[in-house]
Design an enzyme around this catalytic site. Sequence first.
Site, PDB file in Angstrom:
ATOM      1  N   CYS A   1      37.558 -13.652  -8.266  1.00 57.63           N
ATOM      2  CA  CYS A   1      38.454 -14.002  -9.292  1.00 57.63           C
ATOM      3  C   CYS A   1      39.502 -12.971  -9.813  1.00 57.63           C
ATOM      4  CB  CYS A   1      37.283 -14.228 -10.409  1.00 57.63           C
ATOM      5  SG  CYS A   1      36.592 -12.737 -11.074  1.00 57.63           S
TER       6      CYS A   1
ATOM      7  N   ARG B   1      39.143 -14.279 -25.641  1.00 61.21           N
ATOM      8  CA  ARG B   1      38.481 -13.448 -24.543  1.00 61.21           C
ATOM      9  C   ARG B   1      37.422 -12.489 -25.231  1.00 61.21           C
ATOM     10  NH1 ARG B   1      39.843 -10.705 -18.852  1.00 61.21           N
ATOM     11  NH2 ARG B   1      39.677 -12.788 -18.328  1.00 61.21           N
TER      12      ARG B   1
ATOM     13  N   ARG C   1      45.089 -20.246 -11.735  1.00 63.84           N
ATOM     14  CA  ARG C   1      44.813 -19.881 -13.030  1.00 63.84           C
ATOM     15  C   ARG C   1      46.032 -20.558 -13.973  1.00 63.84           C
ATOM     16  NH1 ARG C   1      41.659 -16.056 -14.882  1.00 63.84           N
ATOM     17  NH2 ARG C   1      41.930 -17.231 -16.831  1.00 63.84           N
TER      18      ARG C   1
ATOM     19  N   ASP D   1      32.325 -11.288  -6.965  1.00 66.00           N
ATOM     20  CA  ASP D   1      33.106 -10.743  -8.076  1.00 66.00           C
ATOM     21  C   ASP D   1      32.405  -9.228  -8.244  1.00 66.00           C
ATOM     22  OD1 ASP D   1      34.311 -10.375 -10.381  1.00 66.00           O
ATOM     23  OD2 ASP D   1      33.089 -11.326 -11.877  1.00 66.00           O
TER      24      ASP D   1
ATOM     25  N   GLN E   1      38.351 -19.751 -15.214  1.00 62.41           N
ATOM     26  CA  GLN E   1      38.344 -19.129 -13.748  1.00 62.41           C
ATOM     27  C   GLN E   1      37.829 -20.555 -13.062  1.00 62.41           C
ATOM     28  OE1 GLN E   1      39.495 -16.181 -12.590  1.00 62.41           O
ATOM     29  NE2 GLN E   1      39.400 -17.277 -10.817  1.00 62.41           N
TER      30      GLN E   1
ATOM     31  N   HIS F   1      33.112 -17.900 -18.073  1.00 59.10           N
ATOM     32  CA  HIS F   1      34.438 -18.032 -17.602  1.00 59.10           C
ATOM     33  C   HIS F   1      34.943 -19.130 -17.262  1.00 59.10           C
ATOM     34  CE1 HIS F   1      38.172 -16.285 -17.142  1.00 59.10           C
ATOM     35  NE2 HIS F   1      38.081 -15.161 -16.314  1.00 59.10           N
TER      36      HIS F   1
HETATM   37  N1   CP Z   1      40.169 -13.419 -13.273  1.00 59.76           N
HETATM   38  C1   CP Z   1      40.566 -12.865 -14.404  1.00 59.76           C
HETATM   39  O1   CP Z   1      40.064 -13.413 -15.398  1.00 59.76           O
HETATM   40  O2   CP Z   1      41.247 -12.027 -14.369  1.00 59.76           O
HETATM   41  P1   CP Z   1      41.982 -11.162 -15.658  1.00 59.76           P
HETATM   42  O3   CP Z   1      40.517 -10.373 -16.302  1.00 59.76           O
HETATM   43  O4   CP Z   1      43.021 -10.335 -15.249  1.00 59.76           O
HETATM   44  O5   CP Z   1      42.224 -12.070 -16.830  1.00 59.76           O
HETATM   45  N1  NVA Z   2      32.974 -10.410 -14.313  1.00 64.69           N
HETATM   46  C1  NVA Z   2      34.086  -9.824 -14.743  1.00 64.69           C
HETATM   47  C2  NVA Z   2      35.329 -10.852 -14.590  1.00 64.69           C
HETATM   48  C3  NVA Z   2      36.585 -10.209 -14.835  1.00 64.69           C
HETATM   49  C4  NVA Z   2      37.677 -11.314 -14.657  1.00 64.69           C
HETATM   50  C5  NVA Z   2      34.298  -9.130 -16.012  1.00 64.69           C
HETATM   51  O1  NVA Z   2      33.436  -9.622 -16.782  1.00 64.69           O
HETATM   52  O2  NVA Z   2      34.538  -7.919 -16.086  1.00 64.69           O
END
Ligand code: CP
Ligand code: NVA
Length: 297
Positions: A256, A103, A284, A220, A133, A130
């Site tokens: 999400c 990430r 997930r 989101d 997701q 992502h």
């Molecule tokens: N939806 C998602 O990726 O959540 P986190 O940021 O908690 O991993």
């Molecule tokens: N769009 C959000 C998703 C988090 C899972 C972010 O990138 O913070």
Amino acid sequence: MTTDIVDVDDLTAPEVADVLDLAADLKSAQQAGNGRRPLADQTLAMIFEKPSTRTRVSFETGMTQLGGHAIFLGPDDIHLGHGEPIKDTARAVARYADFIMARVFDHSDVVELAEYATVPVINGLTDDAHPCQTLADLLTIRERFDGFDVDVAWVGDGNNVCQSFVVGSAMTDIDLTVATPDGYGIDDHVHERAADLGNAPAETTDPDAAIAEADIVYTDVWVSMGQEDKREQKLADFEGFQLTADRVGDRPVMHCLPAHRGEEITDEVLESDNAVVWDQAENRLHAQKGLLAWLAE
Ligand code: CP
Ligand code: NVA
């Protein structure tokens, strides 16, 4: 040559179906008390430049349930970000681990990691995409609607989660409309990839027009991780895009998570029976187990 999952379309449409089938099998086996352990003695290295609840816990739990092990590597745990280049990190970690999940902020960093690692690299979220997701979202929709013959309205930012969902929807023939404020739509190359897959989303700046045709509404956060300096501007620009109970009616609502209650969605909607967000969160785990087991086959 390894398969890297930098975005959903690193899989073909039949491969997405295979991953979801495997995920569903592993889910029922686990729930029946017959969990399988195809990843015995295998290790997932998890690199996190940003915070995470679901991605971290679901990948780590998934590896445990599949008989393997996961190592959490936060921003201050390894030399990445403190002087060691991505390509060196990739080659060294790949000599130990069987999979790498990352990430990161900059999408090109996960692309570089995948280029140099000799084991599969899985994108656990970048500023642009992502895919994990999306696999969980597709599993959730397939369970609920017994397939993908649905109309989905994305209402909010054309962000990382939206962009992978656009690609995943194109691959499964979901009918998707993306409603964003002017200037916050998906990137042109994402639209083009969806078009090349034969199913580009409709795009609008009218959330109610998108919702009117929809079986499901998905949103989101408006301010993603790393965009905190744009917060005031974005809150102003997204005025009128909040999912309220009146607006969504009796439609299922996806998110999400994490949610910013009072911004993109009201507490009432998130706490209502319409919210399918906990199924999404649970999936997930199952979708990623399906992906890991598929990559190991
Ligand atoms: N939806 C998602 O990726 O959540 P986190 O940021 O908690 O991993
Ligand atoms: N769009 C959000 C998703 C988090 C899972 C972010 O990138 O913070």
